[in-house]
Design a protein around this motif. Sequence first.
Motif, mmCIF file in Angstrom:
data_model
loop_
_atom_site.group_PDB
_atom_site.id
_atom_site.type_symbol
_atom_site.label_atom_id
_atom_site.label_comp_id
_atom_site.label_asym_id
_atom_site.label_seq_id
_atom_site.Cartn_x
_atom_site.Cartn_y
_atom_site.Cartn_z
ATOM 1 N N THR A 61 37.740 35.911 49.827
ATOM 2 C CA THR A 61 36.951 34.759 49.396
ATOM 3 C C THR A 61 35.992 35.172 48.290
ATOM 4 O O THR A 61 35.841 34.472 47.288
ATOM 5 N N PHE A 62 35.365 36.328 48.465
ATOM 6 C CA PHE A 62 34.435 36.831 47.447
ATOM 7 C C PHE A 62 35.162 37.065 46.126
ATOM 8 O O PHE A 62 34.657 36.718 45.056
ATOM 9 N N ARG A 63 36.361 37.628 46.189
ATOM 10 C CA ARG A 63 37.137 37.884 44.975
ATOM 11 C C ARG A 63 37.464 36.563 44.260
ATOM 12 O O ARG A 63 37.347 36.461 43.044
ATOM 13 N N VAL A 64 37.845 35.540 45.021
ATOM 14 C CA VAL A 64 38.156 34.232 44.423
ATOM 15 C C VAL A 64 36.900 33.629 43.791
ATOM 16 O O VAL A 64 36.943 33.095 42.682
ATOM 17 N N LEU A 65 35.760 33.737 44.494
ATOM 18 C CA LEU A 65 34.510 33.209 43.945
ATOM 19 C C LEU A 65 34.121 33.940 42.659
ATOM 20 O O LEU A 65 33.587 33.337 41.737
ATOM 21 N N MET A 66 34.397 35.243 42.603
ATOM 22 C CA MET A 66 34.088 36.014 41.389
ATOM 23 C C MET A 66 34.924 35.496 40.217
ATOM 24 O O MET A 66 34.450 35.458 39.085
ATOM 25 N N GLU A 67 36.172 35.105 40.493
ATOM 26 C CA GLU A 67 37.032 34.573 39.432
ATOM 27 C C GLU A 67 36.592 33.184 38.994
ATOM 28 O O GLU A 67 36.689 32.837 37.819
ATOM 29 N N ASN A 69 33.437 31.728 39.453
ATOM 30 C CA ASN A 69 32.029 31.560 39.118
ATOM 31 C C ASN A 69 31.610 32.611 38.088
ATOM 32 O O ASN A 69 31.367 33.755 38.433
ATOM 33 N N PRO A 70 31.487 32.224 36.816
ATOM 34 C CA PRO A 70 31.116 33.195 35.784
ATOM 35 C C PRO A 70 29.736 33.812 36.012
ATOM 36 O O PRO A 70 29.499 34.962 35.671
ATOM 37 N N GLU A 71 28.811 33.053 36.612
ATOM 38 C CA GLU A 71 27.476 33.581 36.899
ATOM 39 C C GLU A 71 27.545 34.718 37.912
ATOM 40 O O GLU A 71 26.877 35.735 37.762
ATOM 41 N N LEU A 72 28.359 34.530 38.944
ATOM 42 C CA LEU A 72 28.521 35.555 39.968
ATOM 43 C C LEU A 72 29.179 36.793 39.369
ATOM 44 O O LEU A 72 28.748 37.921 39.620
ATOM 45 N N ARG A 73 30.213 36.600 38.563
ATOM 46 C CA ARG A 73 30.909 37.713 37.918
ATOM 47 C C ARG A 73 29.948 38.482 37.006
ATOM 48 O O ARG A 73 29.899 39.703 36.993
ATOM 49 N N ALA A 74 29.143 37.735 36.228
ATOM 50 C CA ALA A 74 28.189 38.367 35.316
ATOM 51 C C ALA A 74 27.139 39.161 36.095
ATOM 52 O O ALA A 74 26.767 40.268 35.688
ATOM 53 N N ALA A 75 26.663 38.609 37.212
ATOM 54 C CA ALA A 75 25.664 39.313 38.020
ATOM 55 C C ALA A 75 26.237 40.616 38.567
ATOM 56 O O ALA A 75 25.574 41.664 38.531
ATOM 57 N N TYR A 76 27.476 40.568 39.046
ATOM 58 C CA TYR A 76 28.110 41.789 39.561
ATOM 59 C C TYR A 76 28.279 42.809 38.434
ATOM 60 O O TYR A 76 27.945 43.987 38.595
ATOM 61 N N ASP A 77 28.780 42.365 37.293
ATOM 62 C CA ASP A 77 28.993 43.263 36.157
ATOM 63 C C ASP A 77 27.674 43.877 35.677
ATOM 64 O O ASP A 77 27.618 45.063 35.349
ATOM 65 N N GLU A 78 26.596 43.073 35.641
ATOM 66 C CA GLU A 78 25.290 43.583 35.230
ATOM 67 C C GLU A 78 24.777 44.629 36.223
ATOM 68 O O GLU A 78 24.186 45.638 35.823
#
Length: 160
Positions: A61-67, A69-78
């Motif tokens: 579910t987290f992986r799907v949300l990362m795909e 939600n760009p905000e979530l992906r950006a937060a993880y990447d940062e």
Amino acid sequence: MTKKLTDAEKERRRRERAKQREITPCRTKVTKADIAKVQRWASESASKGAIARRLGMDHKTFRVLMEQNPELRAAYDEGVEAEHQMLVSALKRQLDKSPVPAIFLLKTRHGYREGDQSEQGNRVSVTFNLPGAQPLDAFRRGTVIEHNASGGGDERDADA
């Protein structure tokens, strides 16, 4: 010494895990506060699976949300980038001492490799697909298998 589980014990444990999942519903949304937590946890070297557990959701579910939600992906990447910068700084500070822990983390978390890796990507790979076994009378008749465009083989007699 580890104890081997019987099939009945494995099934009982599987049912218990399924029941626990029914009791604890999986979250499927993240809030702004969760996004800030994800960034902090990623900067502290938490894996995606660990972050998902901390948020109370399945790793898929987290992986799907990362795909999605760009905000979530950006937060993880940062967060991962902040950790990367911290490791590089630690490596630079420890150059005269022991850089081994920082080097290990850079290799495992950020894909650093030693040596020239360029020649590994330029290798040629050839695959031969051989036909399956044929009956003895097919060999006696002189049957030939030819490749056709659809990928299968057509049989024809050599005498024809």
